[in-house]
Design a protein around this motif. Structure first.
Motif, PDB file in Angstrom:
ATOM      1  N   HIS A  64       0.848  -1.205   0.000  1.00 33.02           N
ATOM      2  CA  HIS A  64       0.000   0.000   0.000  1.00 33.02           C
ATOM      3  C   HIS A  64       0.876   1.246   0.000  1.00 33.02           C
ATOM      4  O   HIS A  64       1.789   1.380   0.813  1.00 33.02           O
ATOM      5  CB  HIS A  64      -0.935   0.010   1.209  1.00 33.02           C
ATOM      6  CG  HIS A  64      -2.042  -0.983   1.094  1.00 33.02           C
ATOM      7  ND1 HIS A  64      -3.291  -0.658   0.608  1.00 33.02           N
ATOM      8  CD2 HIS A  64      -2.073  -2.318   1.358  1.00 33.02           C
ATOM      9  CE1 HIS A  64      -4.056  -1.742   0.605  1.00 33.02           C
ATOM     10  NE2 HIS A  64      -3.341  -2.770   1.052  1.00 33.02           N
ATOM     11  N   PHE A  66       1.376   5.381   0.088  1.00 32.13           N
ATOM     12  CA  PHE A  66       0.892   6.691   0.540  1.00 32.13           C
ATOM     13  C   PHE A  66       1.956   7.739   0.194  1.00 32.13           C
ATOM     14  O   PHE A  66       3.035   7.396  -0.271  1.00 32.13           O
ATOM     15  CB  PHE A  66       0.657   6.679   2.061  1.00 32.13           C
ATOM     16  CG  PHE A  66      -0.379   5.677   2.502  1.00 32.13           C
ATOM     17  CD1 PHE A  66      -1.698   6.040   2.658  1.00 32.13           C
ATOM     18  CD2 PHE A  66      -0.019   4.356   2.764  1.00 32.13           C
ATOM     19  CE1 PHE A  66      -2.656   5.110   3.053  1.00 32.13           C
ATOM     20  CE2 PHE A  66      -0.963   3.420   3.161  1.00 32.13           C
ATOM     21  CZ  PHE A  66      -2.287   3.792   3.308  1.00 32.13           C
ATOM     22  N   HIS A 101      -2.898   5.230  -2.500  1.00 31.30           N
ATOM     23  CA  HIS A 101      -3.670   6.168  -1.670  1.00 31.30           C
ATOM     24  C   HIS A 101      -3.116   7.581  -1.826  1.00 31.30           C
ATOM     25  O   HIS A 101      -2.408   8.089  -0.954  1.00 31.30           O
ATOM     26  CB  HIS A 101      -3.616   5.733  -0.206  1.00 31.30           C
ATOM     27  CG  HIS A 101      -3.983   4.298   0.019  1.00 31.30           C
ATOM     28  ND1 HIS A 101      -5.284   3.888   0.262  1.00 31.30           N
ATOM     29  CD2 HIS A 101      -3.228   3.161   0.004  1.00 31.30           C
ATOM     30  CE1 HIS A 101      -5.302   2.564   0.417  1.00 31.30           C
ATOM     31  NE2 HIS A 101      -4.075   2.093   0.258  1.00 31.30           N
ATOM     32  N   PRO A 104      -5.771  13.703  -1.776  1.00 33.77           N
ATOM     33  CA  PRO A 104      -6.889  14.210  -2.588  1.00 33.77           C
ATOM     34  C   PRO A 104      -6.782  15.703  -2.854  1.00 33.77           C
ATOM     35  O   PRO A 104      -7.430  16.526  -2.205  1.00 33.77           O
ATOM     36  CB  PRO A 104      -8.114  13.875  -1.723  1.00 33.77           C
ATOM     37  CG  PRO A 104      -7.600  13.899  -0.319  1.00 33.77           C
ATOM     38  CD  PRO A 104      -6.166  13.446  -0.378  1.00 33.77           C
ATOM     39  N   LYS A 116      -9.365  15.396   4.550  1.00 33.29           N
ATOM     40  CA  LYS A 116      -9.833  14.202   3.851  1.00 33.29           C
ATOM     41  C   LYS A 116      -8.765  13.113   3.845  1.00 33.29           C
ATOM     42  O   LYS A 116      -9.064  11.929   4.042  1.00 33.29           O
ATOM     43  CB  LYS A 116     -10.244  14.559   2.419  1.00 33.29           C
ATOM     44  CG  LYS A 116     -10.917  13.406   1.672  1.00 33.29           C
ATOM     45  CD  LYS A 116     -11.528  13.868   0.363  1.00 33.29           C
ATOM     46  CE  LYS A 116     -12.180  12.715  -0.380  1.00 33.29           C
ATOM     47  NZ  LYS A 116     -12.792  13.152  -1.647  1.00 33.29           N
ATOM     48  N   TYR A 117      -7.505  13.503   3.635  1.00 32.23           N
ATOM     49  CA  TYR A 117      -6.423  12.517   3.634  1.00 32.23           C
ATOM     50  C   TYR A 117      -6.283  11.901   5.025  1.00 32.23           C
ATOM     51  O   TYR A 117      -6.090  10.694   5.171  1.00 32.23           O
ATOM     52  CB  TYR A 117      -5.110  13.160   3.191  1.00 32.23           C
ATOM     53  CG  TYR A 117      -4.110  12.165   2.628  1.00 32.23           C
ATOM     54  CD1 TYR A 117      -4.516  11.115   1.809  1.00 32.23           C
ATOM     55  CD2 TYR A 117      -2.750  12.270   2.903  1.00 32.23           C
ATOM     56  CE1 TYR A 117      -3.602  10.209   1.272  1.00 32.23           C
ATOM     57  CE2 TYR A 117      -1.828  11.370   2.371  1.00 32.23           C
ATOM     58  CZ  TYR A 117      -2.264  10.340   1.559  1.00 32.23           C
ATOM     59  OH  TYR A 117      -1.367   9.438   1.036  1.00 32.23           O
ATOM     60  N   GLU A 118      -6.396  12.745   6.046  1.00 30.15           N
ATOM     61  CA  GLU A 118      -6.329  12.229   7.421  1.00 30.15           C
ATOM     62  C   GLU A 118      -7.440  11.202   7.660  1.00 30.15           C
ATOM     63  O   GLU A 118      -7.189  10.133   8.240  1.00 30.15           O
ATOM     64  CB  GLU A 118      -6.455  13.383   8.421  1.00 30.15           C
ATOM     65  CG  GLU A 118      -6.567  12.904   9.848  1.00 30.15           C
ATOM     66  CD  GLU A 118      -6.015  13.897  10.868  1.00 30.15           C
ATOM     67  OE1 GLU A 118      -6.349  13.744  12.039  1.00 30.15           O
ATOM     68  OE2 GLU A 118      -5.240  14.782  10.501  1.00 30.15           O
ATOM     69  N   GLN A 119      -8.638  11.524   7.198  1.00 27.94           N
ATOM     70  CA  GLN A 119      -9.766  10.602   7.373  1.00 27.94           C
ATOM     71  C   GLN A 119      -9.505   9.281   6.644  1.00 27.94           C
ATOM     72  O   GLN A 119      -9.779   8.198   7.166  1.00 27.94           O
ATOM     73  CB  GLN A 119     -11.053  11.259   6.853  1.00 27.94           C
ATOM     74  CG  GLN A 119     -12.329  10.496   7.197  1.00 27.94           C
ATOM     75  CD  GLN A 119     -12.489  10.239   8.691  1.00 27.94           C
ATOM     76  OE1 GLN A 119     -12.179  11.095   9.511  1.00 27.94           O
ATOM     77  NE2 GLN A 119     -12.948   9.050   9.048  1.00 27.94           N
ATOM     78  N   GLN A 120      -8.962   9.368   5.439  1.00 32.43           N
ATOM     79  CA  GLN A 120      -8.651   8.146   4.676  1.00 32.43           C
ATOM     80  C   GLN A 120      -7.611   7.292   5.408  1.00 32.43           C
ATOM     81  O   GLN A 120      -7.722   6.062   5.455  1.00 32.43           O
ATOM     82  CB  GLN A 120      -8.132   8.524   3.281  1.00 32.43           C
ATOM     83  CG  GLN A 120      -9.208   9.087   2.356  1.00 32.43           C
ATOM     84  CD  GLN A 120      -8.631   9.590   1.033  1.00 32.43           C
ATOM     85  OE1 GLN A 120      -7.445   9.443   0.762  1.00 32.43           O
ATOM     86  NE2 GLN A 120      -9.474  10.209   0.221  1.00 32.43           N
ATOM     87  N   LEU A 121      -6.614   7.945   5.973  1.00 35.38           N
ATOM     88  CA  LEU A 121      -5.579   7.224   6.724  1.00 35.38           C
ATOM     89  C   LEU A 121      -6.172   6.544   7.956  1.00 35.38           C
ATOM     90  O   LEU A 121      -5.872   5.378   8.245  1.00 35.38           O
ATOM     91  CB  LEU A 121      -4.467   8.194   7.146  1.00 35.38           C
ATOM     92  CG  LEU A 121      -3.490   8.601   6.039  1.00 35.38           C
ATOM     93  CD1 LEU A 121      -2.852   9.943   6.342  1.00 35.38           C
ATOM     94  CD2 LEU A 121      -2.407   7.530   5.868  1.00 35.38           C
ATOM     95  N   GLU A 123      -9.236   5.602   8.428  1.00 34.16           N
ATOM     96  CA  GLU A 123     -10.087   4.487   8.004  1.00 34.16           C
ATOM     97  C   GLU A 123      -9.240   3.292   7.576  1.00 34.16           C
ATOM     98  O   GLU A 123      -9.548   2.145   7.930  1.00 34.16           O
ATOM     99  CB  GLU A 123     -11.014   4.929   6.866  1.00 34.16           C
ATOM    100  CG  GLU A 123     -12.152   5.821   7.345  1.00 34.16           C
ATOM    101  CD  GLU A 123     -12.922   6.465   6.204  1.00 34.16           C
ATOM    102  OE1 GLU A 123     -12.689   6.102   5.026  1.00 34.16           O
ATOM    103  OE2 GLU A 123     -13.756   7.349   6.490  1.00 34.16           O
ATOM    104  N   PHE A 124      -8.161   3.543   6.843  1.00 34.73           N
ATOM    105  CA  PHE A 124      -7.303   2.453   6.391  1.00 34.73           C
ATOM    106  C   PHE A 124      -6.707   1.710   7.575  1.00 34.73           C
ATOM    107  O   PHE A 124      -6.680   0.472   7.614  1.00 34.73           O
ATOM    108  CB  PHE A 124      -6.180   2.984   5.495  1.00 34.73           C
ATOM    109  CG  PHE A 124      -5.218   1.905   5.053  1.00 34.73           C
ATOM    110  CD1 PHE A 124      -5.498   1.123   3.941  1.00 34.73           C
ATOM    111  CD2 PHE A 124      -4.056   1.645   5.767  1.00 34.73           C
ATOM    112  CE1 PHE A 124      -4.633   0.103   3.541  1.00 34.73           C
ATOM    113  CE2 PHE A 124      -3.181   0.634   5.377  1.00 34.73           C
ATOM    114  CZ  PHE A 124      -3.477  -0.144   4.260  1.00 34.73           C
TER     115      PHE A 124
END
Length: 240
Positions: A64, A66, A101, A104, A116-121, A123-124
């Motif tokens: 993955h 980032f 990833h 955005p 948004k990137y923090e939220q994606q991290l 969640e991942f």
């Protein structure tokens, strides 16, 4: 923290050593947890490393990707770290799109992109937010002003300790960047530093006493391993 400083003869040796180190971390991570997470840096120094990784036969579905920082530009913009990485590496391997990833950067503001990137991290990593999640490897460069990621001297981003991602500032241009506490949560942080122009900054970063806000790379003190891989031009004064 386990800190290792290695001075390699030239940039080719620097890239070869970084490749060896990353492949070793990748193998261990996949063995232990079934996947490998890495945050990439931009700039010219890691590009040949990405090209070298693209030539490896690896379990791409378990890897993955980032980015530790990104310019607030479209993904197809010439200055985009994502674009550079795709051209050097990701477009040449069979990695699932869901395993990439990117930051955005098409959000309405840099602040929204960071959130948004923090939220994606979160969640991942299925992170509750109490403790920062730990990436297996964070790859960093260092500028001749001692900045790393998009954590520039005397900027507000250096004060952010309660977030994973923040907005950095380079001469009035916003950047999206990991915060230094999130970088420090990583299992391994690997700096790649090349060029004689980096010597004055390195001297301050390695000095027993200096100002962290003037030389932000000093703030990188991970809970895991810290690797400084330097070419001879950068590391000349640290070899003694």
């Amino acid at each position: 923290m386990n800190k290792t400083v290695e001075v390699l003869p030239d940039q080719a040796a620097l890239v070869a050593r970084a490749l060896e180190l990353i492949l070793s971390k990748l193998e261990t991570a996949i063995e232990q947890q079934g996947r490998f997470t890495i945050a990439l840096s931009g700039g010219s120094t890691p590009k040949p490393l990405y090209e070298a990784i693209a030539n490896q036969k690896l379990p791409w579905d378990k890897i993955h990707i980032f980015w530790g920082d990104e310019r607030y530009v479209a993904p197809d913009h010439p200055d985009s770290n994502e674009l550079m990485t795709r051209r050097a590496w990701l477009d040449h391997v069979d990695i699932p799109a869901a395993n990439i990833h990117p930051v955005p950067t098409l959000e309405a503001s840099p602040e929204l992109a960071a959130a948004k990137y923090e939220q994606q991290l979160k969640e991942f990593f299925n992170s509750s937010g109490v403790e920062f999640p730990a990436l297996d490897v964070v790859l960093l460069g260092m500028g001749d002003d001692a900045h790393t990621a998009s954590l520039f001297p005397h900027t507000e981003a250096l004060k952010v300790r309660d977030r994973l991602v923040t907005v950095g500032n380079k001469d009035g241009n916003p950047r999206i960047s990991f915060t230094y506490p999130f970088i420090n949560a990583a299992s391994s942080v690997i700096f790649l530093v090349a060029g004689a122009n980096k010597r004055p900054a390195l001297a301050q970063v390695f000095a027993p006493v200096a100002d962290d806000f003037t030389y932000p790379s000093r703030l990188i003190q991970p809970q895991g391993e810290l690797w400084w891989l330097l070419d001879a031009a950068a590391g000349l004064e640290l070899q003694h």
